[in-house]
Design a protein around this motif. Sequence first.
Motif, PDB file in Angstrom:
ATOM      1  N   SER A 178      40.661  44.579  48.934  1.00 45.49           N
ATOM      2  CA  SER A 178      40.995  43.637  47.856  1.00 45.49           C
ATOM      3  C   SER A 178      40.279  42.318  48.104  1.00 45.49           C
ATOM      4  O   SER A 178      40.494  41.679  49.141  1.00 45.49           O
ATOM      5  CB  SER A 178      42.512  43.388  47.802  1.00 45.49           C
ATOM      6  OG  SER A 178      43.213  44.563  47.483  1.00 45.49           O
ATOM      7  N   SER A 189      32.537  41.503  44.130  1.00 42.03           N
ATOM      8  CA  SER A 189      32.421  42.948  44.280  1.00 42.03           C
ATOM      9  C   SER A 189      31.006  43.383  44.678  1.00 42.03           C
ATOM     10  O   SER A 189      30.815  44.124  45.651  1.00 42.03           O
ATOM     11  CB  SER A 189      32.838  43.652  42.987  1.00 42.03           C
ATOM     12  OG  SER A 189      32.719  45.044  43.117  1.00 42.03           O
ATOM     13  N   GLN A 238      37.450  38.857  42.578  1.00 45.74           N
ATOM     14  CA  GLN A 238      36.832  39.751  41.594  1.00 45.74           C
ATOM     15  C   GLN A 238      35.318  39.569  41.506  1.00 45.74           C
ATOM     16  O   GLN A 238      34.565  40.548  41.394  1.00 45.74           O
ATOM     17  CB  GLN A 238      37.465  39.533  40.223  1.00 45.74           C
ATOM     18  CG  GLN A 238      36.986  40.499  39.156  1.00 45.74           C
ATOM     19  CD  GLN A 238      37.813  40.399  37.885  1.00 45.74           C
ATOM     20  OE1 GLN A 238      38.585  39.465  37.719  1.00 45.74           O
ATOM     21  NE2 GLN A 238      37.660  41.357  36.993  1.00 45.74           N
ATOM     22  N   GLN A 239      34.860  38.325  41.609  1.00 48.25           N
ATOM     23  CA  GLN A 239      33.434  38.056  41.439  1.00 48.25           C
ATOM     24  C   GLN A 239      32.597  38.459  42.653  1.00 48.25           C
ATOM     25  O   GLN A 239      31.369  38.395  42.602  1.00 48.25           O
ATOM     26  CB  GLN A 239      33.207  36.580  41.118  1.00 48.25           C
ATOM     27  CG  GLN A 239      33.657  35.599  42.201  1.00 48.25           C
ATOM     28  CD  GLN A 239      35.094  35.148  42.027  1.00 48.25           C
ATOM     29  OE1 GLN A 239      35.958  35.925  41.617  1.00 48.25           O
ATOM     30  NE2 GLN A 239      35.359  33.885  42.330  1.00 48.25           N
ATOM     31  N   ALA A 241      40.004  43.898  42.624  1.00 50.51           N
ATOM     32  CA  ALA A 241      40.207  42.456  42.494  1.00 50.51           C
ATOM     33  C   ALA A 241      41.524  42.066  43.151  1.00 50.51           C
ATOM     34  O   ALA A 241      42.566  42.676  42.881  1.00 50.51           O
ATOM     35  CB  ALA A 241      40.206  42.051  41.027  1.00 50.51           C
ATOM     36  N   ASN A 300      47.632  45.302  44.351  1.00 51.25           N
ATOM     37  CA  ASN A 300      46.484  45.813  43.606  1.00 51.25           C
ATOM     38  C   ASN A 300      45.786  46.932  44.380  1.00 51.25           C
ATOM     39  O   ASN A 300      45.298  47.896  43.785  1.00 51.25           O
ATOM     40  CB  ASN A 300      45.498  44.676  43.318  1.00 51.25           C
ATOM     41  CG  ASN A 300      46.043  43.680  42.306  1.00 51.25           C
ATOM     42  OD1 ASN A 300      47.093  43.901  41.708  1.00 51.25           O
ATOM     43  ND2 ASN A 300      45.345  42.573  42.116  1.00 51.25           N
TER      44      ASN A 300
END
Length: 237
Positions: A54, A60, A57-58, A81, A92
């Motif tokens: 985890s 990856s 998000q940006q 994310a 998540n």
Amino acid sequence: MSKSVVAVVPAAGLGTRMGGATRKQYLTLGGFPLLALSLNVLQRAESIREIILSIPQQDSDYCWNQIIKPFGLNKVSHVVAGGARRQDSVRNGLMAISDPPDLVLVHDGVRPFLQHDFVEQSIYRAKETGAAVVAMPMHDTVKRVDSRRVIQETLNREGLWHIQTPQVFRYDWLLKGHQQAQKENWEVTDDAALIERIGYPVSVVEGSCFNIKITTPDDLIFGEAIFNKVHSNRNDM
């Protein structure tokens, strides 16, 4: 019969206490990113079936191209994310598990001195009891301090432990804990607190003072010293 184990690694922190432009999980020790060092031990552990990471998000593409592929971390099956809080990142990760395992191991992405023994011992203990965390008994004097930074009392340190990771839980227990936390708006600092709160016992496996979490610039200095000691006779991670 061996139980299947999936590792969830929360590494979505922004690293604001580090004060630099690089997120703390990508800072290096001995030329290796902290996150790669943390993941590497899980990669090598035969007990671990797969790893779910985890992250912000940006990040990856960066993680796949700069961390996972270059260091041969092919047990990483999903990069998801993360959330605003650590517990959101773990939740998540749990949601990304397609084939439920018997146990889930949670390890901080910025705790780079994970030892193979900690992985195996915590898994073994969780097989017996349902939940186990790595921890160290507290040796310092502990005092309760108020908002004015005035000491209110000295606590009895007997029975007090510093909690670390990895932490290993029955999958169904951990899922239930996170579902209940989301429903009731609980906020916790580790997954063991969720398991305790829903009424299940958590066992302790003794860890090491080397198993530090890199959070501040001072931690990075200590980390360099530990890295040099641990890896002085090795050429890899």
